[in-house]
Design an enzyme around this catalytic site. Structure first.
Site, PDB file in Angstrom:
ATOM      1  N   ARG A  65       0.853  -1.195   0.000  1.00 20.12           N
ATOM      2  CA  ARG A  65       0.000   0.000   0.000  1.00 20.12           C
ATOM      3  C   ARG A  65       0.889   1.245   0.000  1.00 20.12           C
ATOM      4  O   ARG A  65       2.104   1.163   0.162  1.00 20.12           O
ATOM      5  CB  ARG A  65      -0.910   0.008   1.243  1.00 20.12           C
ATOM      6  CG  ARG A  65      -0.167  -0.356   2.516  1.00 20.12           C
ATOM      7  CD  ARG A  65      -0.699   0.271   3.737  1.00 20.12           C
ATOM      8  NE  ARG A  65      -0.653   1.717   3.685  1.00 20.12           N
ATOM      9  CZ  ARG A  65       0.450   2.441   3.874  1.00 20.12           C
ATOM     10  NH1 ARG A  65       1.618   1.864   4.097  1.00 20.12           N
ATOM     11  NH2 ARG A  65       0.390   3.749   3.817  1.00 20.12           N
ATOM     12  N   GLY A  66       0.229   2.394  -0.207  1.00 18.26           N
ATOM     13  CA  GLY A  66       0.948   3.658  -0.287  1.00 18.26           C
ATOM     14  C   GLY A  66       1.141   4.058  -1.731  1.00 18.26           C
ATOM     15  O   GLY A  66       1.517   3.236  -2.572  1.00 18.26           O
ATOM     16  N   ALA A  67       0.866   5.316  -2.042  1.00 21.18           N
ATOM     17  CA  ALA A  67       0.865   5.764  -3.437  1.00 21.18           C
ATOM     18  C   ALA A  67       2.158   5.428  -4.192  1.00 21.18           C
ATOM     19  O   ALA A  67       2.118   4.790  -5.246  1.00 21.18           O
ATOM     20  CB  ALA A  67       0.565   7.265  -3.505  1.00 21.18           C
ATOM     21  N   GLN A  86      -3.305   2.600  10.206  1.00 23.12           N
ATOM     22  CA  GLN A  86      -1.997   2.657   9.545  1.00 23.12           C
ATOM     23  C   GLN A  86      -1.008   3.527  10.315  1.00 23.12           C
ATOM     24  O   GLN A  86       0.194   3.272  10.306  1.00 23.12           O
ATOM     25  CB  GLN A  86      -2.141   3.182   8.112  1.00 23.12           C
ATOM     26  CG  GLN A  86      -2.901   2.248   7.187  1.00 23.12           C
ATOM     27  CD  GLN A  86      -4.359   2.637   7.041  1.00 23.12           C
ATOM     28  OE1 GLN A  86      -4.971   3.148   7.981  1.00 23.12           O
ATOM     29  NE2 GLN A  86      -4.932   2.413   5.884  1.00 23.12           N
ATOM     30  N   ASP A 126      -2.736  10.426  -2.105  1.00 23.45           N
ATOM     31  CA  ASP A 126      -2.921   9.406  -3.145  1.00 23.45           C
ATOM     32  C   ASP A 126      -3.236  10.016  -4.504  1.00 23.45           C
ATOM     33  O   ASP A 126      -3.053   9.362  -5.523  1.00 23.45           O
ATOM     34  CB  ASP A 126      -4.043   8.451  -2.734  1.00 23.45           C
ATOM     35  CG  ASP A 126      -3.615   7.546  -1.594  1.00 23.45           C
ATOM     36  OD1 ASP A 126      -3.238   6.401  -1.868  1.00 23.45           O
ATOM     37  OD2 ASP A 126      -3.638   7.993  -0.437  1.00 23.45           O
TER      38      ASP A 126
END
Length: 353
Positions: free
Chosen positions: A45-47, A195, A236
């Site tokens: 995950r994470g842009a 998160q 994002d």
């Protein structure tokens, strides 16, 4: 830094972030369906990381199609890219990485499929290495915002775990820390998936940075008492006018920062700017399952049959943002004009994968 994504000997491996901070577990990806699920379930995950994961994911998906004629190979690749992009619709870096891979394949249509795949592997590795360098440059450009004694609030995880380098929002923190500055970081827990608690506080603690975990609804109190005088989050997707989609709760933090006259910065690479979407109301917002809200871990915290809303992101209006910390410097208002100028020389790509 912990390695979130690796590609070695044609094998793709993700750090399973759903098991942190209790377990550090790596999962080999056997096919594109597994990659889709890993992205959807937030194991990766994470842009910035999603741009890298998408590039390697499509490479993995096309590995067994190298015997196809090149035109059929490219046609199949477009279908696979569209499929993989559907796993997380809000994060623009995922579709950006996939579009870049598809464009690379299209530029090689006169080659054999095996040759195309080999060049695609090089392209994916380039995207990966570029991400590490972009994180470093974001850190360099944002480090002067953090002085000795600064109290920095961050929301969700835009750290090393969301990228393949030192992160985006945390990059100025890691860089300032490496230069010997003394400051405190406050990490929102970030409900419903925590998160901030599970990831950000853990990785900063591992790095030796002075970090304090707070519940989301404590931010206003901490600001009012003067503990926090700078906010840096990731994002994002950023629309052309500077409206910014980030993890749910970010808009509330920005409103609070505005009320208490605290600078609110967004840290992100240029690939996160979506110049095809004029404003934030055009950014698709992912709605996730009810169980994320009805349960805290494995413990039910909401009644059975309860109606739930679970938008994963909100959009912070551009007027609440002090600036964007990018690999090319800090972009400040007026955003519609300055972002247009910053991206004037970049090629215009199709919005579709």
């Amino acid at each position: 830094m912990i390695e979130t994504i690796s590609w070695k000997n044609e094998t793709l491996t993700f750090l399973d972030q759903t098991k942190l901070p209790v377990e550090v577990t790596y999962e080999k990806q056997k096919n594109i369906e597994q990659v889709w699920d890993a992205i959807k379930q937030l194991r990766v995950r994470g842009a910035p990381a999603l741009g890298v994961a998408g590039a390697y994911g499509i490479l993995l998906g096309m590995k067994d199609k190298q015997e196809l004629p090149s035109d059929a190979f490219i046609s199949e690749m477009k279908k696979e890219a569209s499929y993989l992009s559907s796993s997380r619709p809000t994060a623009v870096n995922l579709s950006w990485g996939l579009k870049r891979m598809v464009a690379k394949a299209g530029s090689l249509k006169d080659r054999t499929s095996r040759e195309i795949w080999t060049e695609l592997e090089k392209e994916a590795v380039s995207i990966h290495m570029e991400d590490k360098e972009l994180c470093r440059r974001i850190g360099e450009n944002g480090k002067e915002l953090i002085k000795d004694g600064t109290g920095v609030l961050t929301h969700c995880n835009a750290g090393a775990l969301c990228a393949t380098g030192i992160g985006t929002a945390t990059a100025p923190m890691y860089t300032a820390f490496s230069e010997g500055r003394s400051f405190k970081v406050y990490a929102d827990e970030t409900r419903p998936l925590l998160q901030g608690a599970r990831l950000t506080s853990w990785e900063l603690q591992q790095a030796g940075i002075d970090v304090t975990l707070i519940c989301d609804d404590m931010a206003a109190f901490m600001m009012s008492k003067g503990f926090i005088n700078l906010v840096i989050t990731g994002t994002d997707r950023v629309a052309a006018n500077g409206d910014t989609a980030n993890k749910i709760g970010t808009m509330g933090v920005a409103i609070l920062a505005n009320h208490f006259h605290i600078p609110f910065y967004i840290a992100c690479p240029s690939s996160t700017f979506d110049m095809h979407t004029p404003a934030g109301d055009g950014i698709p917002i992912e709605e996730r399952g009810a169980d994320e809200v009805l349960f805290f871990g494995e413990r039910r915290t909401g009644p059975e049959g309860m109606k739930v809303r679970n938008p994963a992101f909100d959009v912070t209006p551009n007027e609440l943002i002090t600036g964007f910390i990018t690999e090319n410097g800090i972009v400040r208002p007026p955003f519609a004009e300055n972002l247009r100028s910053a991206f004037a020389k970049q090629p215009q790509e199709s919005k579709n994968v």
